[in-house]
Design an enzyme around this catalytic site. Sequence first.
Site, PDB file in Angstrom:
ATOM      1  N   LYS A  36      67.039  59.902  75.258  1.00  0.00           N
ATOM      2  CA  LYS A  36      65.772  59.209  74.976  1.00  0.00           C
ATOM      3  C   LYS A  36      65.546  58.088  75.996  1.00  0.00           C
ATOM      4  O   LYS A  36      66.484  57.697  76.714  1.00  0.00           O
ATOM      5  CB  LYS A  36      65.822  58.624  73.560  1.00  0.00           C
ATOM      6  CG  LYS A  36      66.901  57.548  73.372  1.00  0.00           C
ATOM      7  CD  LYS A  36      67.096  57.186  71.913  1.00  0.00           C
ATOM      8  CE  LYS A  36      68.141  56.089  71.771  1.00  0.00           C
ATOM      9  NZ  LYS A  36      68.487  55.870  70.333  1.00  0.00           N
ATOM     10  N   ARG A 134      66.510  52.061  57.990  1.00  0.00           N
ATOM     11  CA  ARG A 134      65.544  52.321  59.059  1.00  0.00           C
ATOM     12  C   ARG A 134      64.925  53.674  58.761  1.00  0.00           C
ATOM     13  O   ARG A 134      64.216  53.824  57.777  1.00  0.00           O
ATOM     14  CB  ARG A 134      66.246  52.241  60.425  1.00  0.00           C
ATOM     15  CG  ARG A 134      65.314  52.086  61.596  1.00  0.00           C
ATOM     16  CD  ARG A 134      66.069  51.951  62.917  1.00  0.00           C
ATOM     17  NE  ARG A 134      66.703  53.194  63.346  1.00  0.00           N
ATOM     18  CZ  ARG A 134      67.392  53.326  64.478  1.00  0.00           C
ATOM     19  NH1 ARG A 134      67.558  52.304  65.286  1.00  0.00           N
ATOM     20  NH2 ARG A 134      67.930  54.484  64.805  1.00  0.00           N
ATOM     21  N   HIS A 166      72.466  57.814  60.401  1.00  0.00           N
ATOM     22  CA  HIS A 166      72.797  56.908  61.512  1.00  0.00           C
ATOM     23  C   HIS A 166      73.463  55.662  60.912  1.00  0.00           C
ATOM     24  O   HIS A 166      73.063  55.204  59.845  1.00  0.00           O
ATOM     25  CB  HIS A 166      71.493  56.551  62.231  1.00  0.00           C
ATOM     26  CG  HIS A 166      71.649  55.964  63.606  1.00  0.00           C
ATOM     27  ND1 HIS A 166      72.475  56.495  64.570  1.00  0.00           N
ATOM     28  CD2 HIS A 166      71.046  54.902  64.189  1.00  0.00           C
ATOM     29  CE1 HIS A 166      72.379  55.771  65.687  1.00  0.00           C
ATOM     30  NE2 HIS A 166      71.523  54.802  65.478  1.00  0.00           N
ATOM     31  N   ARG A 222      76.507  62.266  68.517  1.00  0.00           N
ATOM     32  CA  ARG A 222      75.258  61.964  69.247  1.00  0.00           C
ATOM     33  C   ARG A 222      75.429  60.729  70.133  1.00  0.00           C
ATOM     34  O   ARG A 222      74.759  59.718  69.950  1.00  0.00           O
ATOM     35  CB  ARG A 222      74.113  61.673  68.254  1.00  0.00           C
ATOM     36  CG  ARG A 222      73.791  62.760  67.264  1.00  0.00           C
ATOM     37  CD  ARG A 222      72.491  62.422  66.521  1.00  0.00           C
ATOM     38  NE  ARG A 222      72.482  61.083  65.971  1.00  0.00           N
ATOM     39  CZ  ARG A 222      72.895  60.751  64.753  1.00  0.00           C
ATOM     40  NH1 ARG A 222      73.355  61.672  63.928  1.00  0.00           N
ATOM     41  NH2 ARG A 222      72.843  59.500  64.344  1.00  0.00           N
ATOM     42  N   TYR A 268      59.709  28.965  90.167  1.00  0.00           N
ATOM     43  CA  TYR A 268      58.816  28.273  89.238  1.00  0.00           C
ATOM     44  C   TYR A 268      59.513  27.196  88.417  1.00  0.00           C
ATOM     45  O   TYR A 268      60.597  27.415  87.880  1.00  0.00           O
ATOM     46  CB  TYR A 268      58.189  29.281  88.275  1.00  0.00           C
ATOM     47  CG  TYR A 268      57.251  30.259  88.932  1.00  0.00           C
ATOM     48  CD1 TYR A 268      56.190  29.834  89.723  1.00  0.00           C
ATOM     49  CD2 TYR A 268      57.431  31.633  88.736  1.00  0.00           C
ATOM     50  CE1 TYR A 268      55.328  30.746  90.308  1.00  0.00           C
ATOM     51  CE2 TYR A 268      56.561  32.549  89.322  1.00  0.00           C
ATOM     52  CZ  TYR A 268      55.517  32.104  90.110  1.00  0.00           C
ATOM     53  OH  TYR A 268      54.665  33.006  90.685  1.00  0.00           O
ATOM     54  N   CYS A 320      61.063  35.755  88.512  1.00  0.00           N
ATOM     55  CA  CYS A 320      59.603  35.883  88.523  1.00  0.00           C
ATOM     56  C   CYS A 320      59.208  37.325  88.195  1.00  0.00           C
ATOM     57  O   CYS A 320      60.058  38.160  87.919  1.00  0.00           O
ATOM     58  CB  CYS A 320      59.062  35.501  89.903  1.00  0.00           C
ATOM     59  SG  CYS A 320      59.727  33.948  90.531  1.00  0.00           S
ATOM     60  N   MET A 321      57.932  37.628  88.258  1.00  0.00           N
ATOM     61  CA  MET A 321      57.497  38.973  87.880  1.00  0.00           C
ATOM     62  C   MET A 321      58.024  40.043  88.831  1.00  0.00           C
ATOM     63  O   MET A 321      58.472  41.102  88.388  1.00  0.00           O
ATOM     64  CB  MET A 321      55.967  39.054  87.826  1.00  0.00           C
ATOM     65  CG  MET A 321      55.481  40.415  87.332  1.00  0.00           C
ATOM     66  SD  MET A 321      53.695  40.588  87.267  1.00  0.00           S
ATOM     67  CE  MET A 321      53.257  39.497  85.936  1.00  0.00           C
ATOM     68  N   ASP A 322      57.974  39.751  90.136  1.00  0.00           N
ATOM     69  CA  ASP A 322      58.330  40.761  91.138  1.00  0.00           C
ATOM     70  C   ASP A 322      59.550  40.405  91.960  1.00  0.00           C
ATOM     71  O   ASP A 322      59.983  41.207  92.781  1.00  0.00           O
ATOM     72  CB  ASP A 322      57.174  40.940  92.140  1.00  0.00           C
ATOM     73  CG  ASP A 322      55.851  41.061  91.450  1.00  0.00           C
ATOM     74  OD1 ASP A 322      55.691  42.034  90.703  1.00  0.00           O
ATOM     75  OD2 ASP A 322      54.989  40.175  91.629  1.00  0.00           O
TER      76      ASP A 322
HETATM   77  C1  PLP Z   1      69.826  56.069  70.161  1.00  0.00           C
HETATM   78  C2  PLP Z   1      70.430  56.890  69.094  1.00  0.00           C
HETATM   79  C3  PLP Z   1      71.709  57.451  69.250  1.00  0.00           C
HETATM   80  C4  PLP Z   1      72.621  57.100  70.409  1.00  0.00           C
HETATM   81  O1  PLP Z   1      73.109  55.793  70.197  1.00  0.00           O
HETATM   82  P1  PLP Z   1      74.202  55.144  71.185  1.00  0.00           P
HETATM   83  O2  PLP Z   1      74.603  53.911  70.484  1.00  0.00           O
HETATM   84  O3  PLP Z   1      73.500  54.881  72.465  1.00  0.00           O
HETATM   85  O4  PLP Z   1      75.280  56.141  71.324  1.00  0.00           O
HETATM   86  C5  PLP Z   1      72.174  58.308  68.279  1.00  0.00           C
HETATM   87  N1  PLP Z   1      71.410  58.588  67.186  1.00  0.00           N
HETATM   88  C6  PLP Z   1      70.197  58.043  66.997  1.00  0.00           C
HETATM   89  C7  PLP Z   1      69.432  58.361  65.779  1.00  0.00           C
HETATM   90  C8  PLP Z   1      69.671  57.168  67.928  1.00  0.00           C
HETATM   91  O5  PLP Z   1      68.475  56.610  67.722  1.00  0.00           O
END
Ligand code: PLP
Length: 397
Positions: A36, A134, A166, A222, A268, A320-322
């Site tokens: 992701k 969540r 999770h 995961r 700045y 800064c921004m850039d």
């Molecule tokens: C982002 C995410 C992961 C991976 O998490 P890490 O801590 O980067 O290994 C696994 N499962 C879900 C649902 C996530 O949102």
Amino acid sequence: MSDYPARAVVDLDAISANVRTLRDLASPAAVMAVVKADAYGHGLVPSARAALAGGATWLGVAQATEALELRAAGVQSRILTWLYAPGAPLDRLVAADVDVSVPAGWALLEVVEAARATGRTARIHVKVDTGLGRGGALPRDLDTLLDAALAAQAEGAVSVVGVWSHLAWADAPDHPTVLAQAQVFDDAVRLAERKGARLEVRHLANSAATLTNPAMHYDLVRPGLAVYGLTPVPQLGGPDRYGLVPAMRLEAELVLAKLVPAGHGVSYGHVYTTPTQTVLGVVGLGYADGIPRHASGTPERAGAPMQVGGRRVGIAGRVCMDQLVVDLGPDADDVAGDRVVLFGSGADGEPTAEDWAEAAGTISYEIVARLGARVPRVHVGGPVGDGGPAAARGGAA
Ligand SMILES: *Cc1c(COP(=O)(O)O)cnc(C)c1O
């Protein structure tokens, strides 16, 4: 490489090797590499291919658009996606054979509709909120959700292939919530199976649980962060403790270097003033590129570190921004065009993303994932057949 004064060099072989390490650790559980957020800033498609070459058999993405982008690039592995609002293009996901998470009754209804519209059976993973608070269905709503899902399965609209959840405290393996969540998860799996679900995969572990807690591995792990060679548990040691190699190096060329007198205000608000006559360097990366403004340097608080000519130097004054300014020291002979490494694997003494996280009061996840779209990604190594093993230009991701 001189058309842009900075780049993130991503070592695809490191990604493959990290996945191999995770697969060996998790076996017999399979690996879903989480790609992701543009593969945590590393570039979605090249990183996904490298993860598959390393032995991942699944890819995980948050957004539907990310899953569709992988399919459009020709990626054929199983893909799971889990974040969508009502009205999402579920028909396109189902048509593209992307597995979809189902956290609630409305989502199931939309998936069933998408399955009917496409004439295909949608593969779904029922998401349970085992305590993170969540995503996912609360245990008290699971009975109803599973009944509806299995009724849709009997009609051929969906196939309930997974139950998943999770963890809230995976980075503290001994935290009591970890076991408590696993118990709720086990109950949810038993309930689904008692109702007739024939699950392919039960999955709960992110990187932290994959690395530190074999009891959480189930059928599929995961990992996200660990795929990129960073550790979610820096308190337990660096990436090398787990045989992981950071895949990203953020580097730049100095766009200017100049000698200034003592007492010169820098950037700045002049929060940094040169303590002596010194050489200042300017780097063409700023907060628009994801450099945290919290990494700014004042005489009281050192700015984030970087490496120039084999030396460690720090950000001077506000980001800064850039652009940002670095104090190269009174004796510096660096000139415009010389290379600066902001962070990398650490193998050549350069700072790491974890060092940056500490300097900016955040986590290494944020340092890499927030890297701006403007910064070119340059992919090196990688599976043969993916544009060749030589350096392949990734372009702005
Ligand atoms: C982002 C995410 C992961 C991976 O998490 P890490 O801590 O980067 O290994 C696994 N499962 C879900 C649902 C996530 O949102």
